[in-house]
Scaffold this active site. Structure first.
Site, PDB file in Angstrom:
ATOM      1  N   ARG A 182      22.212  14.359  22.283  1.00 34.98           N
ATOM      2  CA  ARG A 182      21.037  15.000  21.695  1.00 34.98           C
ATOM      3  C   ARG A 182      19.903  13.974  21.639  1.00 34.98           C
ATOM      4  O   ARG A 182      20.063  12.904  21.047  1.00 34.98           O
ATOM      5  CB  ARG A 182      21.339  15.486  20.284  1.00 34.98           C
TER       6      ARG A 182
ATOM      7  N   HIS B 218      13.703  21.704  17.564  1.00 33.37           N
ATOM      8  CA  HIS B 218      14.784  22.685  17.362  1.00 33.37           C
ATOM      9  C   HIS B 218      14.993  23.554  18.596  1.00 33.37           C
ATOM     10  O   HIS B 218      15.496  24.682  18.496  1.00 33.37           O
ATOM     11  CB  HIS B 218      14.480  23.647  16.180  1.00 33.37           C
TER      12      HIS B 218
ATOM     13  N   ARG C 274       9.382  18.671   3.796  1.00 32.87           N
ATOM     14  CA  ARG C 274       8.139  18.537   4.582  1.00 32.87           C
ATOM     15  C   ARG C 274       7.174  19.666   4.241  1.00 32.87           C
ATOM     16  O   ARG C 274       7.593  20.802   4.036  1.00 32.87           O
ATOM     17  CB  ARG C 274       8.449  18.598   6.084  1.00 32.87           C
TER      18      ARG C 274
ATOM     19  N   GLU D 273      23.974  24.160  17.611  1.00 36.92           N
ATOM     20  CA  GLU D 273      23.225  23.297  18.529  1.00 36.92           C
ATOM     21  C   GLU D 273      24.163  22.494  19.429  1.00 36.92           C
ATOM     22  O   GLU D 273      23.865  22.254  20.585  1.00 36.92           O
ATOM     23  CB  GLU D 273      22.312  22.367  17.721  1.00 36.92           C
TER      24      GLU D 273
END
Ligand code: AMP
Length: 376
Positions: A72, A161, A222, A362
């Site tokens: 990744r 993402h 965030r 993922e």
């Protein structure tokens, strides 16, 4: 073909070994081993450095017959629009992108270097969080700022993402029996980080994160979208140094900033108890979601489905109901019983826009993309 997926963070290595990636027959890939090595390099941590951590992985899992390692990598800049088999040139290119992802690309590079050394015969594949969004048209990735400055400093929207949005959009089409080639899906990845994506025909056409993962939706810590003048104001008027403003917006913003907790479960509990700060945080979070859904409906010219995924999206019936409330005129409704029950399709029968809950994976998507990259 066995595929090892590695997700290297600054102080952790997450790994998962897939015995048979590929969902051609609709079957999920089989995981034969997985684990997490944490606090790397810290006193009392589980490994001294990334090399020692990967050495541990290799001693723990049976890597015979390994066909590829999928890494990744958060930032692929404008250079990578698909998973890419790694050679020296690819490593140099990822190194060149470190200024765009100073926290995320360096640990991935360590993982790549160590895995190439320890498994020299096995193809290594970089799978980028940004790659899926490279299909967004220029008008969707260009900020209206000085064009020379933007070009010189690679300032544009990249989006993140991507592996999750790609996976979830495809699974949504499968779930609904829609041909992916013309399906219009709005995917809402709501984890600690959160982003929205408009997907048409399996391609990203818009996404809420930008140059960095700070923009767009309200997240755990965030801020999501703010007027950039907030930064100038805090610097000039409040006298805060730029590093402190960055820390505040990335680690002290979002739900954390509004209500002192980054976990949606706690926000919901305190909202149920009638606490004003938690109620406002929940409302700001859900309103922002509704604003993005509306914007992506306009961009796509309507949607076949809206899909919730990741920690909040998969588990919070409250967020799903609140963020899509009041949209029945647009053909969007959430059936309360289905939503509470945790069904995969939570819109009422016959709804124009299907509302779905699809768990993301993922790592399975990284394995699948790594397999495709080595087979082509
Ligand atoms: P992720 O980054 O996908 O692992 O998501 C993590 C976040 O999911 C946590 O910070 C929680 O806020 C949220 N979450 C997990 N379980 C629930 C739940 N049952 N209800 C609401 N939020 C949840």
């Amino acid at each position: 073909m066995k595929i090892l997926v590695l997700n290297c963070g600054s102080s952790s290595v997450k790994y998962r070994l897939f015995a048979s990636p590929g969902r051609a027959a609709g079957s999920p890939p089989e995981t034969s081993a997985k684990g997490l090595i944490e606090r790397i390099g810290e006193p009392g941590g589980e490994a001294a450095d990334h090399a020692a951590a990967l050495q541990q992985v290799m001693e723990t899992v049976d890597l015979s017959g390994l066909g590829a390692v999928g890494h990744r990598v958060v930032h692929g800049g404008s250079l990578f629009s698909a998973a890419t088999v790694i050679d020296d040139k690819v490593v140099t290119a990822i190194e060149g992108l470190v200024p765009l992802a100073p926290l995320h690309n360096p640990p991935a590079l360590s993982g790549i270097a160590v895995a190439r050394k320890l498994l020299p015969e096995v193809p290594q594949v970089a799978v980028f969080d940004t790659a899926f969004h490279q299909s967004i048209a220029p008008d969707g990735v260009t900020y209206a700022i000085d064009a020379d400055l933007a070009a010189r400093w690679q300032v544009r929207r990249y989006g993140f993402h991507g592996t999750s949005h790609a996976y979830v959009a495809r699974r949504t089409a499968e779930l609904l029996g829609l041909p992916l080639d013309d399906a219009k899906v709005i995917t809402l990845h709501l984890g600690n980080g959160a982003s929205a994506c408009a997907v048409h025909g399996g391609r990203s056409v818009a996404t809420s994160m930008g140059l960095s993962p700070l923009s767009g939706l309200v997240m755990g810590t965030r801020s999501g979208d703010i007027d950039p003048t907030v930064i100038f104001h805090l610097h000039r008027v409040a006298g805060l140094p730029i590093e402190e403003i960055e820390r505040s917006l990335t680690r002290g913003g979002g739900l954390q900033g509004l209500a002192g907790a980054n976990d949606m479960r706690e926000i919901q509990r305190r909202r149920t108890d009638g606490e004003p700060a938690a109620t406002l945080a929940f409302d700001v979070y859900c309103r922002r979601l509704r604003e993005y859904v509306g914007s992506y409906l306009a961009l796509l010219g309507g949607a076949d489905a809206i899909t919730f995924t990741a920690g909040v999206g998969e588990n919070s019936a409250e967020v799903r109901a609140a963020s899509l409330s009041g949209l029945s005129a647009l053909g969007i409704e959430v059936d309360p019983a289905r939503n509470e029950h945790g069904d995969r399709i939570i819109s009422p029968d016959g709804a124009r826009v299907k509302v779905c809950v699809v768990p993301t994976d993922e790592e399975a998507e990284i394995a699948e993309q790594a397999r495709k990259a080595v087979e082509t």
